[in-house]
Design an enzyme around this catalytic site. Structure first.
Site, PDB file in Angstrom:
ATOM      1  N   CYS A 226      -4.016  11.498   2.670  1.00  0.00           N
ATOM      2  CA  CYS A 226      -4.641  10.089   2.704  1.00  0.00           C
ATOM      3  C   CYS A 226      -6.036  10.275   2.690  1.00  0.00           C
ATOM      4  CB  CYS A 226      -4.122   9.117   3.543  1.00  0.00           C
ATOM      5  SG  CYS A 226      -4.030   7.446   3.034  1.00  0.00           S
TER       6      CYS A 226
ATOM      7  N   HIS B  66       1.707   9.409   2.614  1.00  0.00           N
ATOM      8  CA  HIS B  66       2.133  10.126   4.025  1.00  0.00           C
ATOM      9  C   HIS B  66       3.250  10.539   4.009  1.00  0.00           C
ATOM     10  CE1 HIS B  66      -1.324   8.160   6.315  1.00  0.00           C
ATOM     11  NE2 HIS B  66      -1.202   7.028   5.404  1.00  0.00           N
TER      12      HIS B  66
ATOM     13  N   GLU C 271       4.421  12.652   6.002  1.00  0.00           N
ATOM     14  CA  GLU C 271       5.022  12.913   7.534  1.00  0.00           C
ATOM     15  C   GLU C 271       5.792  11.872   7.784  1.00  0.00           C
ATOM     16  OE1 GLU C 271       1.971  11.857   6.617  1.00  0.00           O
ATOM     17  OE2 GLU C 271       0.791  10.699   8.072  1.00  0.00           O
TER      18      GLU C 271
HETATM   19  N1  GLN Z   1      -9.369   4.888   4.745  1.00  0.00           N
HETATM   20  C1  GLN Z   1      -8.549   5.255   3.824  1.00  0.00           C
HETATM   21  C2  GLN Z   1      -8.063   4.050   2.833  1.00  0.00           C
HETATM   22  O1  GLN Z   1      -7.887   2.910   3.134  1.00  0.00           O
HETATM   23  C3  GLN Z   1      -7.314   6.076   4.112  1.00  0.00           C
HETATM   24  C4  GLN Z   1      -6.280   5.568   4.860  1.00  0.00           C
HETATM   25  C5  GLN Z   1      -5.476   6.683   5.543  1.00  0.00           C
HETATM   26  O2  GLN Z   1      -5.857   7.626   5.642  1.00  0.00           O
HETATM   27  N2  GLN Z   1      -4.325   6.042   5.987  1.00  0.00           N
HETATM   28  O3  GLN Z   1      -8.062   4.346   1.813  1.00  0.00           O
END
Ligand code: GLN
Length: 545
Positions: free
Chosen positions: A383, A509, A511
């Site tokens: 992310c 994600h 994970e």
């Molecule tokens: N802050 C970033 C976004 O909102 C990444 C979010 C995250 O890593 N879950 O896109």
């Protein structure tokens, strides 16, 4: 199919005794006996969900398939039971009150005075029974957050009391307490357990089973004493000794015959002995690694044990799968700079840059990524980690000076990461991100395709920003290749580098989907790449400033 049996798990004496792990282990054991089980967490705080809580308050925010931002215990439930949870599996006081107040405003209560009993407790009971409604599950395990005696958990315990009264033996209460060892006296003490059961009794609930967390084995005499003082059978006093790994707990509970007690008390059939062979196989691999590998986890909450819970657990699953012990080195992103990056990354065979929000530590993450890209160290960016890889590549390879995400620099001349269209009109914070499972199409012949070995995958998301397609051609030309797309919205979900042994950034994600029985292929492949790097480790080259 028989009707659902309700198991409540309450906690006494102290928080952090591991109600989540006991609930998840119970589920695993009952599943191993051929029963279908789901687990629910009731959280007594007033936030609607943990999505707006920062990791200092509440550890990781876990995201379900249907896009609920939930308590991290749901991650344990999924990792142990290998069964997806949903919005209905995590309820907070905030959500209960929100729906009662909405009903009151609609006039649903026909002029009644709206009160904790019966309106709030009815709503709690409704939310519990909702999960059992379809008859899918033989058992519903409901974990009540907090500790008995807390003011805010009173309505939940009252709901449990009422359900016991209504359902009799179809309901069962497991109370988890602490039996502390006083080294000065050289004894385990039962008094705190007696007191906490008394508190539960004052609220009208008699526990059926008492699980005692302890650092030393309980003698039969001690179990008898707890049984006598707390009105339970001796066989219902279960020892839960400190374990080296949370994954040992289901087997410890099997030895203590927790599952037998539950089946007996709920009058369910003893179909067969629990089949835990694949679990035991996993534990064997976990305990007997053939090699070790050091992987760096770069993030800004590394000092918090639970902030990256699903990531650290995914490494345990992937490590065991590879018969490799993953030594995670937690690296604070704020501490990394171009002068020390080489030292910080030394000895690492792979680096993961963590998800996150806000500007703190961003430059450290970018510096770490530059180092692993130039030195061909396996890299996984999740992310925000992927977004930082895109920024880094933009700045140092494409020469986009001051390239950034508009999350951190709204005026950047190169907004290589920008807010998604659908997000631009949203003003509130809670539950407003791109959340939950989305499909993604992989490009054949890429690293990522070899990882998943299929074209269409689905992964969970939690973000507002995305790769800016305006720069797609530049990136492709220079060797950072988008290899996974959301075909409906044309969003880049995965990037990898052409001239690098293993460099993958994912907007989702992975994970959240790694379980003991199904370690996530991306983590498995990353650990494998790190072990390969381990064996062929060369002296890293200098990082260009
Ligand atoms: N802050 C970033 C976004 O909102 C990444 C979010 C995250 O890593 N879950 O896109």
């Amino acid at each position: 199919m028989s009707k659902t049996r309700f198991i409540f798990v309450t906690g006494g004496v102290s928080s952090s005794l591991g109600k989540g792990i006991i609930s998840a282990s119970t589920a695993r054991l009952l599943q191993a006996r051929g029963y279908s089980v789901t687990i629910q967490k009731l959280d007594p705080y007033i936030n609607i969900d943990p999505g707006t809580l920062n990791p200092y308050e509440h550890g990781e925010c876990y995201v379900t398939e249907d896009g609920a931002e939930t308590d991290l215990d749901l991650g344990h439930y999924e990792r142990f039971s290998n069964t997806p949870t949903s919005q209905a599996n995590n309820i907070t006081t905030g959500r209960i009150y929100q729906s009662v107040i909405e009903k009151e405003r609609r006039g649903d209560y026909l002029g009644e005075t709206v009160q904790v009993i019966p309106h709030i407790t009815d709503e709690i009971k409704y939310r519990i029974k909702l999960l059992a409604k379809k008859g899918e599950y033989d058992f519903l395990i409901t974990e009540i957050g907090g500790t008995v005696g807390d003011i805010e958990s009173l309505p939940y315990i009252e709901a449990v009391r009422q359900m016991r009264w209504e359902m009799g033996k179809d309901c069962l209460v497991i109370h988890l307490t602490l039996v502390p060892y006083l080294s000065a006296a050289g004894e385990l003490k039962t008094k705190p357990t007696q007191h906490s059961v008394k508190t539960l009794l004052e609220q009208g609930v008699q526990p059926d089973i008492i699980v005692c967390r302890t650092e030393k084995h309980l003698t039969q005499n001690l179990k008898n004493k707890i049984a006598l003082f707390c009105n339970v059978e001796s066989s219902s006093v279960i020892e839960s000794i400190d374990a080296n790994s949370i994954y040992e707990v289901p087997l410890l509970m099997r030895e203590e015959m927790l599952d037998v007690e539950i089946l007996r008390k709920t009058r369910m059939k003893f179909r067969h002995e629990p089949d835990m062979s694949s679990w035991e196989d996993f534990l064997f691999r976990l305990r007997n690694p053939r090699r070790e590998v050091a992987i760096g986890l770069v993030g800004k909450y590394v000092e918090l044990k639970d902030a990256y819970k699903s990531i650290t657990e995914a490494f345990i699953h992937a490590g065991a799968h590879n018969e490799c012990k993953v030594n995670l080195k937690m690296i604070h992103s704020e501490h990394i700079n171009p002068d020390n990056v080489r030292k910080m990354m030394s000895g690492l065979s792979g680096v993961l840059v963590a998800p996150g929000f806000g500007e703190r530590g961003i430059e450290g993450k970018i510096t770490a990524i530059q180092y692993v890209r130039e030195n061909k160290i396996p890299f996984l960016g999740i992310c925000l980690g992927m977004q930082c890889a895109v920024i880094e590549f933009g700045r140092h390879v494409l020469g986009f000076e001051k390239a950034h995400s508009t999350e951190f620099d709204p005026r950047t001349p190169y907004p290589v990461i920008d807010m998604m269209e659908e997000q631009k009109k949203i003003s509130g914070l809670g539950g407003t991100m791109r959340l939950g499972a989305y499909p993604c199409r992989l490009t054949k012949g890429t690293t990522i395709y070899n990882v998943y070995k299929k074209e269409d995958i689905s992964e969970r998301h939690r973000h507002r920003y995305e790769f800016n397609n305006k720069y797609l051609a530049d990136y492709k030309k220079a060797g950072m290749i988008p290899v996974g797309y959301n075909t409906k919205d044309n969003l880049v979900e995965i990037i990898e580098l052409k001239d690098h042994p293993w460099f993958v950034g994912v907007q989702f994600h992975p994970e959240f989907k790694s379980t003991v029985m199904n370690p996530h292929p991306l983590f498995v492949s990353f650990v494998k790449a790190a072990t390969r790097n381990n064996q062929t480790a060369k002296k890293p080259a200098k990082v260009k400033k």
